[in-house]
Scaffold this motif. Structure first.
Motif, PDB file in Angstrom:
ATOM      1  N   GLY A 100       0.812  -1.208   0.000  1.00 54.39           N
ATOM      2  CA  GLY A 100       0.000   0.000   0.000  1.00 54.39           C
ATOM      3  C   GLY A 100       0.843   1.253   0.000  1.00 54.39           C
ATOM      4  N   SER A 101       0.161   2.397  -0.085  1.00 54.89           N
ATOM      5  CA  SER A 101       0.852   3.686  -0.171  1.00 54.89           C
ATOM      6  C   SER A 101       0.997   4.372   1.179  1.00 54.89           C
ATOM      7  CB  SER A 101       0.101   4.612  -1.129  1.00 54.89           C
ATOM      8  OG  SER A 101      -1.238   4.812  -0.665  1.00 54.89           O
ATOM      9  N   ALA A 102       0.283   3.887   2.193  1.00 52.46           N
ATOM     10  CA  ALA A 102       0.328   4.548   3.497  1.00 52.46           C
ATOM     11  C   ALA A 102       1.692   4.368   4.152  1.00 52.46           C
ATOM     12  CB  ALA A 102      -0.759   3.977   4.405  1.00 52.46           C
ATOM     13  N   PRO A 103       2.144   5.356   4.936  1.00 53.38           N
ATOM     14  CA  PRO A 103       3.417   5.206   5.660  1.00 53.38           C
ATOM     15  C   PRO A 103       3.417   3.905   6.464  1.00 53.38           C
ATOM     16  CG  PRO A 103       2.625   7.449   5.847  1.00 53.38           C
ATOM     17  CD  PRO A 103       1.525   6.671   5.178  1.00 53.38           C
ATOM     18  N   THR A 104       4.541   3.232   6.476  1.00 54.59           N
ATOM     19  CA  THR A 104       4.648   1.902   7.066  1.00 54.59           C
ATOM     20  C   THR A 104       5.423   1.958   8.377  1.00 54.59           C
ATOM     21  OG1 THR A 104       4.594   0.891   4.872  1.00 54.59           O
ATOM     22  CG2 THR A 104       5.463  -0.446   6.664  1.00 54.59           C
ATOM     23  N   LYS A 105       4.794   1.471   9.439  1.00 53.59           N
ATOM     24  CA  LYS A 105       5.432   1.503  10.754  1.00 53.59           C
ATOM     25  C   LYS A 105       6.425   0.345  10.903  1.00 53.59           C
ATOM     26  CE  LYS A 105       1.545   3.789  13.061  1.00 53.59           C
ATOM     27  NZ  LYS A 105       0.540   3.703  14.134  1.00 53.59           N
ATOM     28  N   PHE A 106       7.603   0.687  11.362  1.00 60.37           N
ATOM     29  CA  PHE A 106       8.635  -0.311  11.609  1.00 60.37           C
ATOM     30  C   PHE A 106       9.077  -0.226  13.060  1.00 60.37           C
ATOM     31  CE2 PHE A 106      13.193  -1.183  12.115  1.00 60.37           C
ATOM     32  CZ  PHE A 106      13.221  -2.516  11.747  1.00 60.37           C
ATOM     33  N   ASP A 107       9.024  -1.358  13.742  1.00 58.90           N
ATOM     34  CA  ASP A 107       9.483  -1.442  15.127  1.00 58.90           C
ATOM     35  C   ASP A 107      10.534  -2.543  15.189  1.00 58.90           C
ATOM     36  OD1 ASP A 107       9.926  -1.644  17.829  1.00 58.90           O
ATOM     37  OD2 ASP A 107       7.811  -1.675  18.398  1.00 58.90           O
ATOM     38  N   GLU A 108      11.757  -2.169  15.469  1.00 58.60           N
ATOM     39  CA  GLU A 108      12.834  -3.160  15.485  1.00 58.60           C
ATOM     40  C   GLU A 108      12.603  -4.260  16.522  1.00 58.60           C
ATOM     41  OE1 GLU A 108      16.564  -1.378  17.399  1.00 58.60           O
ATOM     42  OE2 GLU A 108      15.242   0.346  17.118  1.00 58.60           O
ATOM     43  N   GLN A 109      11.791  -3.971  17.532  1.00 58.26           N
ATOM     44  CA  GLN A 109      11.512  -4.992  18.544  1.00 58.26           C
ATOM     45  C   GLN A 109      10.730  -6.172  17.969  1.00 58.26           C
ATOM     46  OE1 GLN A 109      12.936  -5.008  21.560  1.00 58.26           O
ATOM     47  NE2 GLN A 109      13.964  -3.165  20.776  1.00 58.26           N
ATOM     48  N   ASP A 110      10.049  -5.952  16.853  1.00 60.02           N
ATOM     49  CA  ASP A 110       9.315  -7.047  16.211  1.00 60.02           C
ATOM     50  C   ASP A 110      10.259  -8.109  15.657  1.00 60.02           C
ATOM     51  OD1 ASP A 110       6.923  -5.785  16.752  1.00 60.02           O
ATOM     52  OD2 ASP A 110       6.759  -4.847  14.772  1.00 60.02           O
ATOM     53  N   LEU A 111      11.527  -7.772  15.503  1.00 55.01           N
ATOM     54  CA  LEU A 111      12.483  -8.716  14.947  1.00 55.01           C
ATOM     55  C   LEU A 111      12.890  -9.798  15.950  1.00 55.01           C
ATOM     56  CD1 LEU A 111      14.784  -6.109  13.170  1.00 55.01           C
ATOM     57  CD2 LEU A 111      13.285  -7.773  12.040  1.00 55.01           C
ATOM     58  N   TYR A 112      12.774  -9.505  17.230  1.00 56.13           N
ATOM     59  CA  TYR A 112      13.305 -10.441  18.220  1.00 56.13           C
ATOM     60  C   TYR A 112      12.407 -11.663  18.462  1.00 56.13           C
ATOM     61  CZ  TYR A 112      16.869  -6.976  18.710  1.00 56.13           C
ATOM     62  OH  TYR A 112      17.901  -6.124  18.425  1.00 56.13           O
ATOM     63  N   PRO A 113      11.077 -11.537  18.499  1.00 52.54           N
ATOM     64  CA  PRO A 113      10.258 -12.762  18.569  1.00 52.54           C
ATOM     65  C   PRO A 113      10.476 -13.666  17.355  1.00 52.54           C
ATOM     66  CG  PRO A 113       8.942 -10.855  19.183  1.00 52.54           C
ATOM     67  CD  PRO A 113      10.245 -10.326  18.645  1.00 52.54           C
ATOM     68  N   LEU A 114      10.660 -13.059  16.164  1.00 51.82           N
ATOM     69  CA  LEU A 114      10.912 -13.854  14.964  1.00 51.82           C
ATOM     70  C   LEU A 114      12.270 -14.540  15.049  1.00 51.82           C
ATOM     71  CD1 LEU A 114       9.646 -11.319  12.258  1.00 51.82           C
ATOM     72  CD2 LEU A 114       8.478 -13.395  13.025  1.00 51.82           C
ATOM     73  N   THR A 115      13.254 -13.809  15.551  1.00 49.72           N
ATOM     74  CA  THR A 115      14.589 -14.388  15.733  1.00 49.72           C
ATOM     75  C   THR A 115      14.532 -15.563  16.699  1.00 49.72           C
ATOM     76  OG1 THR A 115      15.829 -12.378  15.207  1.00 49.72           O
ATOM     77  CG2 THR A 115      16.886 -13.923  16.703  1.00 49.72           C
ATOM     78  N   ALA A 116      13.808 -15.386  17.800  1.00 49.25           N
ATOM     79  CA  ALA A 116      13.688 -16.460  18.791  1.00 49.25           C
ATOM     80  C   ALA A 116      13.028 -17.692  18.185  1.00 49.25           C
ATOM     81  CB  ALA A 116      12.886 -15.967  19.997  1.00 49.25           C
ATOM     82  N   ARG A 117      11.984 -17.479  17.388  1.00 45.34           N
ATOM     83  CA  ARG A 117      11.288 -18.623  16.765  1.00 45.34           C
ATOM     84  C   ARG A 117      12.223 -19.395  15.846  1.00 45.34           C
ATOM     85  NH1 ARG A 117       6.254 -16.385  13.778  1.00 45.34           N
ATOM     86  NH2 ARG A 117       6.375 -18.489  12.865  1.00 45.34           N
ATOM     87  N   ILE A 118      13.042 -18.670  15.105  1.00 46.75           N
ATOM     88  CA  ILE A 118      13.996 -19.336  14.208  1.00 46.75           C
ATOM     89  C   ILE A 118      14.949 -20.209  15.015  1.00 46.75           C
ATOM     90  CG2 ILE A 118      16.002 -18.934  12.717  1.00 46.75           C
ATOM     91  CD1 ILE A 118      14.500 -16.484  11.603  1.00 46.75           C
ATOM     92  N   LEU A 119      15.500 -19.661  16.079  1.00 47.17           N
ATOM     93  CA  LEU A 119      16.485 -20.395  16.868  1.00 47.17           C
ATOM     94  C   LEU A 119      15.866 -21.581  17.594  1.00 47.17           C
ATOM     95  CD1 LEU A 119      18.582 -17.435  18.319  1.00 47.17           C
ATOM     96  CD2 LEU A 119      19.094 -18.888  16.356  1.00 47.17           C
ATOM     97  N   HIS A 120      14.661 -21.429  18.102  1.00 49.36           N
ATOM     98  CA  HIS A 120      14.020 -22.516  18.846  1.00 49.36           C
ATOM     99  C   HIS A 120      13.820 -23.757  17.980  1.00 49.36           C
ATOM    100  CE1 HIS A 120      12.108 -19.372  21.782  1.00 49.36           C
ATOM    101  NE2 HIS A 120      13.427 -19.394  21.821  1.00 49.36           N
ATOM    102  N   GLU A 121      13.714 -23.533  16.667  1.00 46.71           N
ATOM    103  CA  GLU A 121      13.448 -24.654  15.762  1.00 46.71           C
ATOM    104  C   GLU A 121      14.714 -25.314  15.226  1.00 46.71           C
ATOM    105  OE1 GLU A 121      11.042 -22.918  12.745  1.00 46.71           O
ATOM    106  OE2 GLU A 121       9.318 -22.550  14.069  1.00 46.71           O
ATOM    107  N   GLN A 122      15.875 -24.786  15.602  1.00 41.42           N
ATOM    108  CA  GLN A 122      17.121 -25.307  15.035  1.00 41.42           C
ATOM    109  C   GLN A 122      17.553 -26.610  15.712  1.00 41.42           C
ATOM    110  OE1 GLN A 122      18.491 -23.835  12.262  1.00 41.42           O
ATOM    111  NE2 GLN A 122      16.601 -22.630  12.519  1.00 41.42           N
TER     112      GLN A 122
END
Length: 441
Positions: free
Chosen positions: A294-316
Motif C-alpha cells: 500500500g501507499s500509506a506510511p509503514t510503521k517499523f518497530d525493530e523490537q518485532d524482529l526479536y520474537p521472529l529471531t527467537a522462533r527461528i532459533l528454537h526450531e534449530q
C-alpha cells in the motif's frame, strides 16, 4: 528477461530503509528467474569510500541477497559524457550559470507571487557571447535537461495511475559546474544500457521518476515499470529518517537479529499479507507480490524482529547450532545436552554464552528477605552431587515435607536461589548441568 537493480551510494552503511528497496528489487528478479544487478553509485569521489562498498556487499550476503552482476558508476564516466552529448545534439540539454544564491532568490520571488518555484529557463535566452562572458567570470556552468512541458503519465506498480505536469517541475540539473555527473543522468543511462525492466524505490522519488521517463525516452531507451513503496516510520508513526543511522544492518546483526527474521518481516511489512516466517529466499520470493503493498506510511518497530529471531532459533537442531554452542564455551561432551536445555529460553545466539556462564560459574542468588530462612533450610537438604534428572524432584519433595511449603511458594524461591532467575528451563534438566559443572571445579 526481468532485470532489476539496487543502487546504493557507498557513503555509509545500509539501513532498514535501503534494505526495503534492495529486497523488493531482488525478489522481483528472483521470482521471475531474471537478473539482479548491484550498482554502486560512486560518482561522488569525495564521499564514496571502498570500505562502504565492502560493507554493502557483506550486509547483502549476510541476508542472502546475491547479485548476478556488479557495476560501478565511477567506471562509466565516458558513457555518461556520451549520453550528455547526445542530449546536447537533440537540444534537450542547456548550460546555466546562476549561483545557488541567485536561484534561491528566484524561488522566493516566485513563492511570494504565488507561483510554483520552478526554474524560469532564463539560461535559454543567453547568447553565445553572454555564455562565454559568464564562463570567464564564474567558470563552467551546470547543465539542465529541458523537459517537454506536458503531462507525464505512468502506471505505478504500487501507487496506480500517476500523472505529473512537467511544467510544474524544474528542468533537472544533470551535470554540476565542476563536471560531476549527478544521480539522475547516471542512473537513467545505466537503466537504459543494462536493460532494467523494473525499478522499485521509495515514494520520495515519484517526481524524479517523471523527469527520468522523459530522459529515458530522449536517449531512446525503454521505460521500465516503476513502483514506489511507502516510507518507513517509527512504531508511533514518527519520522524514522533521523534514526536510520542506528538501524544499520550491521547494528541489527550485532544485536543478534537473524537474517531470515529481518527478511521475512521486510518482505511483508506494508503489504496486505501477514508476516510469515520463511526458511529461505526461495520461499520469500514465491510469496512476494509488489501489488499487495500500500501507499500509506509503514510503521517499523525493530523490537518485532526479536520474537521472529527467537522462533527461528528454537526450531534449530543441535547440528545447526553446534558451532555457536562451542563458541559459548560449552565443553563438547555437554554441548548437545546444553542446547536441548536452553534452546527455548534464548532470544538471540548471544544468550547462549549467558546461560553457560550461569551453569559454569553459578549465579548471584536472588533471595527475597522473607525467604532467607526457608532457603537456608532448603540448601541444607540439597544432596551431594552428582546431580541427575531426578535430583530436582527428590530435593523439592524433601523441602516440601520439611517446611510445609508447596506450589509457587516452594519452587520459585528454589529456582531463584540456584539460577538467580525467576524463569528459565525445566529445573530437572538444569540440575545435571549444574552438577557436572560443579564437579569440574
Amino acid at each position: 528477461m526481468t532485470t532489476t537493480r539496487f543502487a546504493p551510494s557507498p557513503t555509509g552503511y545500509i539501513h532498514v530503509g535501503n534494505l526495503r528497496t534492495a529486497l523488493m528489487n531482488f525478489l522481483i528478479a528472483k521470482k521471475a528467474g531474471g537478473t539482479f544487478i548491484l550498482r554502486i553509485d560512486d560518482t561522488d569521489p569525495e564521499r564514496s569510500k571502498q570500505e562502504y562498498v565492502d560493507a554493502i556487499q557483506e550486509d547483502l550476503e549476510w541476508l542472502g541477497i546475491t547479485w548476478d552482476r556488479m557495476e560501478r558508476q565511477s567506471e562509466r564516466l565516458e558513457r555518461y559524457e556520451q549520453a550528455a552529448e547526445e542530449l546536447r545534439e537533440k537540444a534537450r540539454f542547456y548550460e546555466c550559470f546562476e549561483t545557488p544564491t541567485e536561484l534561491d532568490l528566484k524561488r522566493k520571488k516566485q513563492l511570494n507571487m504565488g507561483k510554483p518555484p520552478v526554474y524560469d529557463r532564463a539560461a535559454l535566452d543567453l547568447s553565445e557571447a553572454e555564455k562565454e562572458a559568464l564562463r570567464a567570470e564564474r567558470g563552467n556552468g551546470h547543465w539542465r535537461f529541458k523537459l517537454i512541458q506536458e503531462r507525464i503519465e505512468w502506471t505505478d506498480g504500487i501507487l496506480g495511475d500517476l500523472s505529473i505536469d512537467a511544467a510544474s517541475v524544474s528542468d533537472p540539473v544533470l551535470i554540476r559546474g565542476d563536471g560531476q555527473f549527478l544521480y539522475t543522468l547516471a542512473s537513467v543511462c545505466d537503466d537504459v544500457d543494462f536493460g532494467v525492466t523494473h525499478v522499485v524505490r521509495g515514494s520520495d522519488h515519484v517526481t524524479n521518476t517523471a523527469t527520468q521517463i522523459q530522459i529515458i525516452e530522449a536517449l531512446g531507451g525503454a521505460v521500465p515499470e516503476f513502483a514506489h513503496h511507502s516510507l518507513l516510520t517509527g512504531p508511533q508513526g514518527e519520522a524514522l529518517s533521523k534514526r536510520l543511522g542506528t538501524l544499520s544492518l550491521r547494528d541489527l546483526r550485532a544485536a543478534g537479529v537473524e537474517p531470515m527474521a529481518l527478511v521475512s518481516l521486510m518482505a511483508r511489512l506494508g503489504s496486505s499479507d501477514p508476516v510469515e516466517l520463511r526458511e529461505n529466499m526461495d520461499e520469500v520470493a514465491d510469496g512476494f507480490d509488489i501489488g499487495h503493498f500500500g501507499s500509506a506510511p509503514t510503521k517499523f518497530d525493530e523490537q518485532d524482529l526479536y520474537p521472529l529471531t527467537a522462533r527461528i532459533l528454537h526450531e534449530q537442531p543441535f547440528a545447526a547450532m553446534a558451532a555457536d554452542v562451542k563458541a559459548a564455551g560449552v565443553p563438547d561432551d555437554l554441548a548437545e545436552q546444553f542446547w536441548e536445555v536452553t534452546r527455548e529460553n534464548i532470544v538471540t545466539r548471544k544468550d547462549l554464552a549467558t546461560w553457560w556462564d550461569l551453569f559454569a560459574n553459578g549465579a548471584e542468588p536472588e533471595i527475597d528477605e522473607e525467604d532467607r530462612a526457608f532457603i537456608a533450610e532448603a540448601m541444607a537438604l540439597l544432596p551431594e552431587g552428582p546431580f541427575d534428572g531426578e535430583t530436582w524432584g527428590t530435593w523439592t519433595k524433601a523441602v516440601k515435607e520439611a517446611t510445609g511449603r508447596k506450589g509457587r511458594g516452594l519452587f520459585m524461591p528454589l529456582r531463584k536461589a540456584l539460577t538467580g532467575q525467576s524463569n528459565g528451563p525445566d529445573m530437572s534438566a538444569v540440575m545435571p548441568l549444574l552438577q557436572v559443572v560443579k564437579a569440574r571445579g
